[in-house]
Structures are given as structure tokens and as C-alpha cells.
Design a protein around this motif. Sequence first.
Motif, short mmCIF file in Angstrom:
data_model
loop_
_atom_site.label_atom_id
_atom_site.label_comp_id
_atom_site.label_asym_id
_atom_site.label_seq_id
_atom_site.Cartn_x
_atom_site.Cartn_y
_atom_site.Cartn_z
N ALA A 376 0.93 -1.48 -0.07
CA ALA A 376 -0.21 0.05 0.14
C ALA A 376 0.94 0.77 -0.01
O ALA A 376 1.16 2.05 0.90
CB ALA A 376 -0.72 -0.07 0.95
N PRO A 377 1.69 1.26 -1.22
CA PRO A 377 2.80 2.21 -1.13
C PRO A 377 1.74 3.73 -0.96
O PRO A 377 2.65 4.66 -0.13
CB PRO A 377 3.44 2.47 -2.87
N ALA A 378 0.60 4.22 -1.84
CA ALA A 378 0.13 5.30 -1.85
C ALA A 378 -0.41 5.84 0.43
O ALA A 378 0.27 6.55 0.68
CB ALA A 378 -1.21 5.20 -1.89
N ASP A 379 -0.63 4.84 0.81
CA ASP A 379 -0.80 4.84 2.64
C ASP A 379 0.29 4.75 3.05
O ASP A 379 0.12 5.63 3.75
CB ASP A 379 -1.90 3.87 2.51
N PHE A 380 1.53 4.64 2.93
CA PHE A 380 2.57 4.64 3.35
C PHE A 380 3.43 5.92 3.33
O PHE A 380 3.51 6.74 4.77
CB PHE A 380 3.18 3.27 3.55
N MET A 381 3.07 6.41 2.18
CA MET A 381 3.65 7.88 1.86
C MET A 381 2.89 8.40 2.60
O MET A 381 3.05 10.18 3.01
CB MET A 381 3.97 7.75 0.17
N ALA A 382 1.52 8.77 2.68
CA ALA A 382 1.19 9.89 2.98
C ALA A 382 0.67 9.61 4.63
O ALA A 382 0.74 10.67 5.29
CB ALA A 382 -0.74 9.60 2.09
N GLY A 383 0.71 8.76 5.34
CA GLY A 383 0.93 8.33 6.59
C GLY A 383 2.28 8.37 7.32
O GLY A 383 2.58 9.46 8.29
N ARG A 384 3.20 8.51 5.93
CA ARG A 384 4.99 9.51 6.71
C ARG A 384 4.85 10.81 6.90
O ARG A 384 5.11 11.94 7.67
CB ARG A 384 5.49 8.74 5.71
N LEU A 385 3.99 11.42 5.69
CA LEU A 385 3.63 12.83 5.82
C LEU A 385 3.25 13.31 6.94
O LEU A 385 2.65 14.65 7.84
CB LEU A 385 2.56 13.15 4.71
N LEU A 386 1.80 12.36 7.81
CA LEU A 386 0.75 12.29 8.45
C LEU A 386 1.71 12.42 10.02
O LEU A 386 1.68 13.48 10.88
CB LEU A 386 -0.11 11.89 8.91
N VAL A 387 2.78 11.94 10.11
CA VAL A 387 3.66 11.03 11.05
C VAL A 387 4.77 12.53 11.24
O VAL A 387 4.93 13.39 11.95
CB VAL A 387 4.76 10.51 10.82
N ALA A 388 5.20 13.39 10.24
CA ALA A 388 6.11 14.14 10.43
C ALA A 388 5.28 15.35 10.40
O ALA A 388 6.15 15.95 10.98
CB ALA A 388 6.71 14.47 9.05
N LYS A 389 3.85 15.59 10.18
CA LYS A 389 3.49 16.72 10.84
C LYS A 389 2.61 17.05 12.26
O LYS A 389 1.87 17.61 12.74
CB LYS A 389 2.43 17.34 9.49
N GLN A 390 3.03 15.52 12.87
CA GLN A 390 2.17 15.23 14.07
C GLN A 390 0.71 14.98 14.16
O GLN A 390 -0.18 15.91 14.74
CB GLN A 390 2.54 15.47 15.16
N ALA A 391 0.04 14.52 12.86
CA ALA A 391 -1.24 15.17 12.63
C ALA A 391 -2.22 14.78 13.43
O ALA A 391 -2.10 13.17 13.79
CB ALA A 391 -1.59 15.19 11.24
N ARG A 392 -3.22 15.52 13.89
CA ARG A 392 -4.53 14.37 14.23
C ARG A 392 -5.22 13.73 13.30
O ARG A 392 -6.21 15.45 12.91
CB ARG A 392 -5.68 15.83 16.15
N VAL A 393 -5.50 12.49 13.37
CA VAL A 393 -6.47 12.71 12.63
C VAL A 393 -7.93 11.62 12.73
O VAL A 393 -7.25 10.74 13.60
CB VAL A 393 -5.89 11.70 11.40
#
Length: 410
Positions: A376-393
Motif C-alpha cells: 500500500a505505497p500510497a497509504d505509506f507515503m501519506a502516513g509518513r507525511l502525517l507522522v512528520a506533521k504530527q497530525a491529529r486524524v
Amino acid sequence: MSQDPPRIVIAGAGHAGGSAAAFLRQYGWKGAIVLVGEEPNAPYQRPPLSKAWLKGEATAESLALRPARFYAQQTIELRLGTRVGALDRTARQVTLSDGAVLGYDRLILALGARPRALPLPGAELAGVKALRGIADADALQAALGPGRRLAVIGGGYIGLEVAASARALGAEAVVIEREARVLARVAGHTLSAFLAAQHWAHGVEILTDAQVAAIEGEAGAARAVLLADGRRIPCDAVLVGIGAVPNSELAEAAGLDCAGGIVVDLAARSSDPAIYAIGDCTHRPLPLYGRSGRLESVPNAIEQAKQAAADICGRPPPSPEVPWFWSDQFDLRLQMAGLAFAAHEVVVRGTPDAPGFAVFHLDAEHRVLAVEAVNAPADFMAGRLLVAKQARVPPATLRDTTQPLRGITI
């Protein structure tokens, strides 16, 4: 000790050391660079050793970190087949195992880590192997094939990757893990259960809650693994994959601060301002998580190589990166980003009984701490960005596969 021109000595010619040499030139270092490596090979990629190289799908050229001509073109001196055996911080010089003495203006320790030894009877038998370098992989490959059986002690990523490669080579494989599940220290329950099921489906036997007592041999060669409960696992070879130990002895002997690795800051500086340390041998800050620790990964080696090269060359420091890792097993591409410290909730996106899903680890405030993705490369790339931004989802948003994660407003 100062030279004319100034000299940087890099102790260790793995991914970290080789990358540091390249970044130094890229960032404008005009002085001498000496890269010292214990193996006879120029810097190469280690991750394929348990996968493509073991299966005969890679070549020395494809494994090389950079073409052989690169080092001459960049006037990087290679000292291969030797290692730094002693460090004199006062004189700013190192003594190599071949007797050569090198002065330095800056020293970069890229000493790596070594496989943890198995402290049990029979560990010295022929056929008991570890996997760190090309020579190890070649010896392991020679022990595998149709009609052979490999016992893997340790259900971490290296052990599972080698088990998958053994099956591809026609050998039988059994993984012996002392914890209740594979990947117990490095992955969540969902990914762990999925991978165990995939290995069983491909003919790999997995034994959990299994404590190894000894390795039994005949004529000096390993022939079985004996478990504490009396079970005897026949085999033709044994791979020991029970973790790695940082090669920090040189630094410790020289009086550098060490704590389960050489202690460094975000510029990869050690407690000596003339000495840097990078890669698997370091204990480094993890700014996203407010703590420090040791990371064993190619991305970490490259990040710290950039940190050291930037600091030495007077460039702005690179932005801290999200720790990330990957693994290939069978037809599965695993990609993980972040560290699940203090995870409060696990959210699965997709169907975890088949490839093409992602697992998100959230804290109590729904901040994304880590993501584990399988095909699931698209979910990985998006998830990595969410981690970097310490996003609340919201968990419901992560579960909704009809909504692309890239469209989430943070």
C-alpha cells in the motif's frame, strides 16, 4: 592533528560511511577524505543480502552504493581490508589494523553493528551462520537449496526475510521465536499476525514461545536445534538472527560518551567536537518523540551522514526526518514509518487478511505516531507525511478507504 590539506578519516565503509564521503564532496569539502573499510568491497547496500542477493537476483554492480570510478573521480581514498584499531584523541590520529597511522582534522565513526552472538552450546558448530556482509550471504546461500532445511533462530525482519528467500531457493525453513509472536519488538500485532500467516501459507514453519537450549551437531556440523521443552528441530544449517550489537568499543576505549551506542546530537557530533558518529553504532536524538535511541536502517544512515557532512561543511542542518524502514518477503512490500511509542489506538485501513492494507498507530489525542503498510505505497507515503506533521486524524477518516489520505486537511 592538522594536515595540509585538512583530512577527514571515515572509519567504516558501509552505507553510512560511503554516504558521508559522497555528501562531503557534494557539500563542498575540498580537503582529503580517507574511507577505511574492513571488508574488501567498496561501500555496498546490505538490505538486498537477505533477499535479492541470497536468491541470486542481484549482482555486485547492482549492490554497489556507487560505481567504482566514483571514488577516484571524487578523490576519495579507499583503505579496504583494514579497520581502525586504535584512536588517539589527543594526537588526533588513528592506527589501522595493518599498522598504518592516519592523522585527522575530523573523524567520522561509521562503525556499524554486528549480529548478536548466540550464547549457547553448539553455537560454534559449522553451519551456524549470521548475516551481515556479502561473505555471510554467500556462505548461507551455499547451504540452501532443494532438500535442505534451514532453522532460523529469531523472528525479526532479517530472520523472516531469509526464511522467505530459503523457500524461494527450494529449501525448507522453520523460524524459532522466543516471544509470543514474530516481530514482537518492532511491529504491531496486526502486521505480526498477517506476516506469520503469510509465512505459513508459503511453507515456513513458525514456532513461537520457543526457547532455544542448544544446537546439536554431528562431525562438527549443526544438525538440529534443541528447544528448552525437549523438542528437537532437525536442520542442515542455522541462521542466528537475534538482533545486533553496536560496534562502540573503539569509542568507549577512547572515552567518548556511549549508552548502548555512541551518543551523538542532531549534527551527529559525539562528545568530542572533532569526532562524529553515524549509522547503526549511534545512540541519537529522536526529536519527533522527545527521546533518544538507536535506529538500524539505511534511511537513518543516510540522514546522519547528511547531518555530519552539513555540520563539517558549515551548511544548515537538514530537517529531522521521520524514521522509516522497509522489508520484502515473498511478493509483499512492507513499508513502515514512525515509531509507535505510547500508542493508544490501532486503526486498520483496508483488509488485514490480504495484501493492500495499512495500520496506523495513534496516541490518545489521535495524533499519528506510526504507519505500517503492506503493498500500500500510497497509504505509506501519506502516513509518513502525517507522522512528520504530527497530525491529529479521526480514526473513522483513516478507516475510510473511499477517501484518499492525501486529501486530508491537516
